[in-house]
Design a protein around this motif. Structure first.
Motif, PDB file in Angstrom:
ATOM      1  N   ILE A 258      -9.346  59.975   5.849  1.00  0.00           N
ATOM      2  CA  ILE A 258      -8.548  60.585   6.906  1.00  0.00           C
ATOM      3  C   ILE A 258      -8.444  59.615   8.080  1.00  0.00           C
ATOM      4  CG2 ILE A 258      -8.459  62.533   8.517  1.00  0.00           C
ATOM      5  CD1 ILE A 258     -10.370  63.990   6.474  1.00  0.00           C
ATOM      6  N   HIS A 259      -7.260  59.560   8.692  1.00  0.00           N
ATOM      7  CA  HIS A 259      -7.087  58.811   9.935  1.00  0.00           C
ATOM      8  C   HIS A 259      -6.729  59.811  11.024  1.00  0.00           C
ATOM      9  CE1 HIS A 259      -6.293  55.440  12.583  1.00  0.00           C
ATOM     10  NE2 HIS A 259      -5.239  56.108  13.005  1.00  0.00           N
ATOM     11  N   GLN A 260      -7.403  59.696  12.182  1.00  0.00           N
ATOM     12  CA  GLN A 260      -7.126  60.602  13.290  1.00  0.00           C
ATOM     13  C   GLN A 260      -6.909  59.816  14.577  1.00  0.00           C
ATOM     14  OE1 GLN A 260     -10.675  63.256  12.425  1.00  0.00           O
ATOM     15  NE2 GLN A 260      -9.087  64.785  12.893  1.00  0.00           N
ATOM     16  N   ARG A 261      -5.969  60.328  15.388  1.00  0.00           N
ATOM     17  CA  ARG A 261      -5.691  59.749  16.702  1.00  0.00           C
ATOM     18  C   ARG A 261      -5.755  60.858  17.743  1.00  0.00           C
ATOM     19  NH1 ARG A 261      -1.118  58.685  13.914  1.00  0.00           N
ATOM     20  NH2 ARG A 261       0.232  59.630  15.490  1.00  0.00           N
ATOM     21  N   VAL A 262      -6.448  60.598  18.846  1.00  0.00           N
ATOM     22  CA  VAL A 262      -6.414  61.505  19.990  1.00  0.00           C
ATOM     23  C   VAL A 262      -5.393  60.918  20.949  1.00  0.00           C
ATOM     24  CG1 VAL A 262      -7.710  62.549  21.877  1.00  0.00           C
ATOM     25  CG2 VAL A 262      -8.825  62.179  19.666  1.00  0.00           C
ATOM     26  N   MET A 263      -4.352  61.701  21.221  1.00  0.00           N
ATOM     27  CA  MET A 263      -3.205  61.218  21.994  1.00  0.00           C
ATOM     28  C   MET A 263      -3.062  62.006  23.301  1.00  0.00           C
ATOM     29  SD  MET A 263      -1.703  59.159  19.632  1.00  0.00           S
ATOM     30  CE  MET A 263      -0.052  58.970  20.268  1.00  0.00           C
TER      31      MET A 263
END
Length: 148
Positions: free
Chosen positions: A102-107
């Motif tokens: 999984i790849h996650q970004r907090v934007m």
């Protein structure tokens, strides 16, 4: 007991989970404490499962197992602050019999504040790796990221 409804939603093959930064999330400088980004990502992954129709609680109560984080790499780019509205964007990158990458970004709007690569392994209640339930694999298959 019925599964909880998801709070986030899928936009194409990305799951979007919106949250706000509260006072309890910050340190003495008024910035989000580094460990809280992991909490935000965990909430987003759990919500993504609900949005995909996967009930982790039911699997756990039935003695099948649950996900455990096997590997995690996180990068911090910019701080979030009290009152910010953030979106955690989650992509499923690779599906294997007993795990998912999984790849996650907090934007904050278009700015990436933090991003992580996560390997979640399916484990039995005894903590041993196991094949994911077939219905989970079927639910994930159309959600595997095929974008750029």
């Amino acid at each position: 007991m019925d599964a909880l409804p998801a709070l986030g939603h899928f936009l194409d093959q990305e799951h979007h989970f919106v949250l706000r930064v509260y006072f309890e999330d910050t340190d003495l400088t008024g910035m989000v404490y580094h460990a809280n980004y992991l909490r935000y990502m965990e909430r987003a992954r759990s919500d993504m499962l609900l949005a995909a129709g996967i009930d982790q609680r039911a699997a756990q109560e039935a003695g099948k197992g649950a996900y455990a984080i096997r590997n995690l790499g996180i990068r911090y780019r910019a701080p979030a602050r009290l009152g910010d509205e953030l979106t955690v964007v989650t992509r499923l990158l690779r599906l294997r019999a007993a795990s998912v990458d999984i790849h996650q970004r907090v934007m904050r709007e278009n700015d990436i504040l933090s991003e992580a690569d996560v390997e979640a392994a399916f484990v039995t209640p005894q903590g041993r790796a196991s094949r994911q339930p077939g219905e989970w694999l079927a639910a994930f298959e159309p959600l595997i990221w095929k974008g750029n």
